[in-house]
Motif scaffolding. Structure first.
Motif, PDB file in Angstrom:
ATOM      1  N   ARG A   4      20.766 -14.380  -8.896  1.00  0.00           N
ATOM      2  CA  ARG A   4      21.219 -13.276  -8.214  1.00  0.00           C
ATOM      3  C   ARG A   4      22.505 -12.844  -8.644  1.00  0.00           C
ATOM      4  O   ARG A   4      22.715 -11.714  -8.218  1.00  0.00           O
ATOM      5  CB  ARG A   4      21.088 -13.849  -6.478  1.00  0.00           C
ATOM      6  N   GLU A   9      21.347  -7.044  -6.858  1.00  0.00           N
ATOM      7  CA  GLU A   9      20.151  -5.835  -6.266  1.00  0.00           C
ATOM      8  C   GLU A   9      20.624  -4.585  -6.708  1.00  0.00           C
ATOM      9  O   GLU A   9      19.777  -3.608  -6.842  1.00  0.00           O
ATOM     10  CB  GLU A   9      20.295  -6.174  -4.725  1.00  0.00           C
ATOM     11  N   LYS A  15      12.531  -4.980  -4.587  1.00  0.00           N
ATOM     12  CA  LYS A  15      12.297  -6.425  -4.322  1.00  0.00           C
ATOM     13  C   LYS A  15      11.083  -6.941  -5.001  1.00  0.00           C
ATOM     14  O   LYS A  15      10.028  -6.132  -4.926  1.00  0.00           O
ATOM     15  CB  LYS A  15      12.290  -6.298  -2.765  1.00  0.00           C
ATOM     16  N   LEU A  16      11.105  -8.376  -5.297  1.00  0.00           N
ATOM     17  CA  LEU A  16      10.129  -8.847  -5.673  1.00  0.00           C
ATOM     18  C   LEU A  16       9.182  -9.483  -4.602  1.00  0.00           C
ATOM     19  O   LEU A  16       9.402  -9.633  -3.541  1.00  0.00           O
ATOM     20  CB  LEU A  16      10.304 -10.057  -6.403  1.00  0.00           C
ATOM     21  N   PRO A  18       6.786 -11.586  -2.850  1.00  0.00           N
ATOM     22  CA  PRO A  18       6.858 -13.463  -2.418  1.00  0.00           C
ATOM     23  C   PRO A  18       6.372 -14.080  -3.626  1.00  0.00           C
ATOM     24  O   PRO A  18       7.098 -15.214  -3.998  1.00  0.00           O
ATOM     25  CB  PRO A  18       6.064 -13.541  -1.024  1.00  0.00           C
ATOM     26  N   GLU A  21       8.544 -13.942  -6.525  1.00  0.00           N
ATOM     27  CA  GLU A  21       9.773 -14.580  -6.123  1.00  0.00           C
ATOM     28  C   GLU A  21       9.989 -16.261  -6.109  1.00  0.00           C
ATOM     29  O   GLU A  21      10.654 -16.675  -6.777  1.00  0.00           O
ATOM     30  CB  GLU A  21      10.412 -14.288  -4.859  1.00  0.00           C
ATOM     31  N   ARG A  22       8.587 -16.665  -5.776  1.00  0.00           N
ATOM     32  CA  ARG A  22       8.470 -18.063  -5.788  1.00  0.00           C
ATOM     33  C   ARG A  22       8.384 -18.565  -7.333  1.00  0.00           C
ATOM     34  O   ARG A  22       9.011 -19.543  -7.620  1.00  0.00           O
ATOM     35  CB  ARG A  22       7.154 -18.416  -4.965  1.00  0.00           C
ATOM     36  N   ARG A  25      11.971 -18.303  -8.911  1.00  0.00           N
ATOM     37  CA  ARG A  25      12.669 -19.562  -8.349  1.00  0.00           C
ATOM     38  C   ARG A  25      12.179 -20.860  -9.073  1.00  0.00           C
ATOM     39  O   ARG A  25      13.335 -21.721  -9.550  1.00  0.00           O
ATOM     40  CB  ARG A  25      12.683 -19.774  -6.932  1.00  0.00           C
TER      41      ARG A  25
END
Length: 125
Positions: A4, A9, A15-16, A18, A21-22, A25
Motif C-alpha cells: 500500500r 490508491e 480497487k481489487l 476480494p 486482494e487475498r 496479500r
C-alpha cells in the motif's frame, strides 16, 4: 513493508476484488518472509566471518547497521538470527515424537478454565 505504501490508491485508483486482494496479500507475505530469511542467512554469515573479531550480537548489529535495515524489520532479523544461534547453544525441551508417546502429553496443560472459575468465584463473593 507494505505494498500500500509502494502503490498508493492515487496511482492505482481501481480497487481489487476480494479474491485478488487475498492472493496479493499472500504473495506479499511470502515475499516479505523470503526477504527476512535472506537477511537472517546473511547476518549469520556475518557472525561466522567476524567470529574472531566481534561477538555474535555485535556482528548481527553491525550487519543490520551496514545494510541499513529499518525497524521493525531489523528487530525481526536480529531475533530470528539469535534464535537460530541459540538452537545450538541453549538446550530446550525437544519436541521429538517418540514411538508410542502422544504429542499432547508433552504440551503443558492450559489452565484457562481454572482462571475463568476463579474469576466467577471472586465475582460471586
Amino acid at each position: 513493508m507494505s505494498l500500500r505504501n509502494l502503490f498508493p490508491e492515487s496511482i492505482f485508483g481501481r480497487k481489487l476484488n476480494p479474491n485478488a486482494e487475498r492472493r496479493l496479500r499472500l504473495s506479499q507475505a511470502r515475499a516479505e518472509e523470503t526477504i527476512i530469511r535472506g537477511h537472517v542467512d546473511n547476518a549469520l554469515m556475518f557472525v561466522d566471518t567476524l567470529a574472531e573479531d566481534l561477538s555474535f550480537d555485535r556482528a548481527i548489529d553491525t550487519y543490520i547497521r551496514v545494510m541499513g535495515i529499518p525497524e521493525p524489520l531489523a528487530s525481526t532479523v536480529a531475533t530470528r538470527a539469535l534464535v537460530h544461534l541459540g538452537r545450538d547453544l541453549v538446550p530446550f525441551r525437544r519436541r521429538i515424537q517418540r514411538e508410542g508417546e502422544d504429542v499432547a502429553a508433552e504440551k503443558p496443560r492450559l489452565r484457562l478454565d481454572e482462571a475463568s472459575r476463579a474469576q466467577d468465584i471472586k465475582r460471586g463473593a
